[in-house]
Each structure stands twice: as structure tokens, then as C-alpha cells.
Design a protein around this motif. Structure first.
Motif, PDB file in Angstrom:
ATOM      1  N   LEU A  94      -3.362   3.308   5.634  1.00 41.39           N
ATOM      2  CA  LEU A  94      -2.941   3.687   6.978  1.00 41.39           C
ATOM      3  C   LEU A  94      -4.111   4.193   7.808  1.00 41.39           C
ATOM      4  CD1 LEU A  94      -0.709   4.193   9.042  1.00 41.39           C
ATOM      5  CD2 LEU A  94      -0.217   6.365   7.890  1.00 41.39           C
ATOM      6  N   ALA A  95      -5.027   4.932   7.198  1.00 41.33           N
ATOM      7  CA  ALA A  95      -6.219   5.447   7.879  1.00 41.33           C
ATOM      8  C   ALA A  95      -7.283   5.744   6.826  1.00 41.33           C
ATOM      9  CB  ALA A  95      -5.883   6.700   8.681  1.00 41.33           C
ATOM     10  N   SER A  96      -8.459   6.128   7.271  1.00 38.77           N
ATOM     11  CA  SER A  96      -9.555   6.382   6.332  1.00 38.77           C
ATOM     12  C   SER A  96      -9.507   7.782   5.746  1.00 38.77           C
ATOM     13  CB  SER A  96     -10.906   6.164   7.020  1.00 38.77           C
ATOM     14  OG  SER A  96     -11.068   7.074   8.101  1.00 38.77           O
ATOM     15  N   ASN A  97      -8.667   8.661   6.329  1.00 36.67           N
ATOM     16  CA  ASN A  97      -8.552  10.015   5.794  1.00 36.67           C
ATOM     17  C   ASN A  97      -7.147  10.545   6.054  1.00 36.67           C
ATOM     18  OD1 ASN A  97      -8.563  11.715   8.428  1.00 36.67           O
ATOM     19  ND2 ASN A  97     -10.367  10.391   8.648  1.00 36.67           N
ATOM     20  N   LEU A  98      -6.821  11.626   5.369  1.00 41.68           N
ATOM     21  CA  LEU A  98      -5.463  12.166   5.403  1.00 41.68           C
ATOM     22  C   LEU A  98      -5.075  12.700   6.784  1.00 41.68           C
ATOM     23  CD1 LEU A  98      -3.306  12.302   3.259  1.00 41.68           C
ATOM     24  CD2 LEU A  98      -4.039  14.623   2.711  1.00 41.68           C
ATOM     25  N   LEU A  99      -6.007  13.334   7.485  1.00 37.21           N
ATOM     26  CA  LEU A  99      -5.700  13.882   8.809  1.00 37.21           C
ATOM     27  C   LEU A  99      -5.334  12.780   9.797  1.00 37.21           C
ATOM     28  CD1 LEU A  99      -8.417  16.678   9.212  1.00 37.21           C
ATOM     29  CD2 LEU A  99      -5.955  16.982   8.834  1.00 37.21           C
TER      30      LEU A  99
END
Length: 343
Positions: A94-99
Motif C-alpha cells: 500500500l505504501a513504503s512505510n506504515l505512516l
């Protein structure tokens, strides 16, 4: 249905191919970080290629979008589509990091705009059958699972995208994220992980080999070994036969599920089970169900178009993809802190 494709890279070109073949889809425009590199693509499909997603959205009316840009761009491109009310399919992760993943999830849920995440193995022909077997009395209660994703990515793979050598571009986020989705669907929610990683072969910033132990809320325990510098066929790509670009070993498996009354090799689908009282001195009965294998990426696109047309919920929502990333984050923390991490 007019589509915007964001990111005509390795998987992006596959999406473009599938869209070109679909009777209900029309590629309206493409967005690339480097438009000058895709002149041939522009001429082949007769569509404009923009360097900025906002410019593309301002100049066209899109019915849907597929976002397959580099992971670190998913938040920007996803938010642009959500803000414009454009239903979108965002490639995994979904994205490169959790935030970033959390922000995308919250924005998607608040907007009501359809956002599907490209965990395409969810659409695999094997998954429903495996679930049926694991839930059967013949299999019993799931006790343990072993899995592997062992393959060798050539030098050209990294030369084509230097971001793959950097943090967030390694096999944990690119490849293991698929396995987490399978684990959660077939074994239950992950409650604890303990992982070790190495980059000793390629010595890039990212890992090249990882071993992980899992505990699930169902009581099942599991182990998984991952490497993109290991010459082996023990991977989903080479044992499922779903993608013709990889060699196929139909009698081999990359997962082994063990229950109190039976076991399943997956995706070869060889199912062995006790016909009488279970005992290690008794022989197994066996069964290998017939299965027609279909392209999960094609099935994913078909389902996404149905969702856009009928306004039904995505099969893999942002929330589900975010949960996959929570597990990935726990694995990364376990590696960094060299200790078990509870979810």
C-alpha cells in the motif's frame, strides 16, 4: 471505462497490457516520473504521458486509475486520485512505510472512494480450494505451516530500478507482503513474529535473505524463509504456474500445512489425510483435486472493474492491506531489535 495508469514500470506494463485486452477498458493517459523514457509506449497506445499526476487529472475525465508507481509515491498518487473521486487500484505494498499506509487508509475510508490494493494472489484459483481443505474435518485443526520464497533476481532487475536496493525496496516489502496476505487468510491473524535478516550476498542497503517464525491467533505456529539471491524453485511463482514468465514445477510446493488429521502441500494441492485414528505408524489416504489455473492479475482487473461499475467493496481494502503492513513492520522491528515482536 477510461483508465489512468500511474507508473509504467515492470508491473505497470503488465497492467497496461491487460487493460488493452479488456473490452470495457480504455487507457486514457499515463503518468511517469520519467516521461521521456516511454516514447515507444506513448506511440504504441496513442495516449499522452505526463510527468505530473495533477496535470493528467486536470486535463482528462477518468473513470478509474491503476497506481503502480514506486512504493514511496503511492501516498501522493493515491491521495490525488481519492481527492478527485477517482476509484483506484494501488499496487502492493500500500505504501513504503506504515505512516503513509495509515494515512492512505484513513483518507480512503473517510472519502468513500473505492480503493483496492493489488494483492493479486487473493484472486488466485488455488486460494479458495486451499481454504476449503484447511477448514475440512479431514484436515482437522491447523497446527503448523512452513513456507518459502526462494529465487534469484538478476542484476538487471536492480539496474532497472535503483530504488530496489534501498530501504523499502527489498524482498520483505516487495515479495513477503504477498505471503503475509496468504498467511492471514489461511492461518489467522499474526500475533507474534521473530525474524532474522542478512544482506551478506549482495551487500545492498536492503536485506537479501530472511527467516521468520510466526504465531497466529488460531494457535498455529509457522516458519518462513525468504531470499532473492537463492537459486531455487521453492517460490509461489515457480510452483503455481500462474505467470508464464517463470519456469513451472507443477509437482513442487512452497507451502506445507499440517493439521491434526491431514496435511496439504500448496500449491501442488496434494492432500494427505488419515482415514482412521491418526497415528504416525498409519498410512495416509491422499487426494489431488483438479484445478483450472487462471491469471490472478487478469481476475483482479475484472473484479476491480465490477467494483467500479456496481459500487461494491474491494476484495482487498486499504484496511486489510494496512494490516499486512503492520505484520511487515513487526518483522522489520524484530530484525532491528533482535527480539520477538507482539502485534
Amino acid at each position: 471505462m477510461k483508465f489512468l495508469v500511474v507508473g509504467p514500470g515492470l508491473i505497470g506494463k503488465k497492467h497496461i497490457e491487460l487493460l488493452s485486452e479488456h473490452s470495457k477498458a480504455q487507457i486514457e493517459a499515463i503518468v511517469s516520473l520519467h516521461p521521456d523514457r516511454h516514447v515507444a509506449l506513448k506511440e504504441e497506445h496513442g495516449v499522452p504521458i505526463y510527468g505530473d499526476i495533477d496535470e493528467a487529472i486536470s486535463k482528462h475525465q477518468f473513470d478509474a486509475a491503476i497506481i503502480s508507481s514506486p512504493n514511496e509515491c503511492h501516498l501522493e498518487h493515491g491521495v490525488a486520485c481519492i481527492s478527485a473521486g477517482i476509484p483506484c487500484l494501488i499496487e502492493k505494498p500500500l505504501a513504503s512505510n506504515l505512516l503513509d499506509a495509515r494515512e492512505l487508509t484513513l483518507r480512503a475510508e473517510a472519502s468513500g472512494v473505492l480503493v483496492s490494493v493489488g494483492h493479486h494472489r487473493t484472486y488466485s484459483s488455488y486460494i479458495p480450494l486451499a481454504k476449503k481443505i484447511l477448514d475440512s474435518d479431514s484436515f482437522g485443526k491447523l497446527v503448523a505451516v512452513q513456507g518459502s520464497a526462494l529465487f534469484y533476481k538478476p542484476k538487471a532487475y536492480f539496474e532497472a530500478g535503483s530504488w530496489r536496493t534501498k530501504k523499502g525496496g527489498g524482498p520483505i516489502l516487495i515479495n513477503l507482503i504477498h505471503e503475509i496476505g496468504i498467511f492471514r487468510y489461511l492461518c489467522g491473524e499474526v500475533v507474534k513474529v521473530y525474524a532474522h535478516a542478512s544482506n551478506s550476498v549482495r551487500q545492498y542497503e536492503v536485506e537479501d535473505t530472511v527467516v521468520i517464525s510466526f504465531e497466529f491467533d488460531t494457535g498455529c505456529l509457522g516458519s518462513f524463509i525468504l531470499s532473492d539471491c537463492a537459486s531455487s524453485y521453492k517460490s509461489w511463482e515457480m510452483t503455481s504456474g500462474e505467470n508464464s514468465m517463470y519456469p513451472y514445477f507443477p509437482k513442487q510446493s512452497c507451502y506445507h500445512f499440517s493439521g491434526t488429521n491431514g496435511c496439504l502441500d500448496f500449491p501442488s494441492m496434494q492432500f494427505r489425510f488419515y482415514k482412521g485414528t491418526p497415528s504416525w505408524t498409519s498410512d495416509f489416504g491422499d487426494s489431488t483435486p483438479e484445478l483450472k489455473v487462471e491469471d490472478p492479475l487478469k481476475a483482479q482487473l475484472e473484479y476491480f472493474i465490477e467494483c467500479v461499475e456496481s459500487k461494491k467493496e474491494a476484495k482487498v481494502t486499504c484496511r486489510s492491506a494496512y494490516k499486512n503492513m503492520l505484520v511487515i513492520d513487526a518483522i522489520q522491528r524484530s530484525i532491528n531489535e533482535d527480539k520477538p515482536v507482539y502485534l
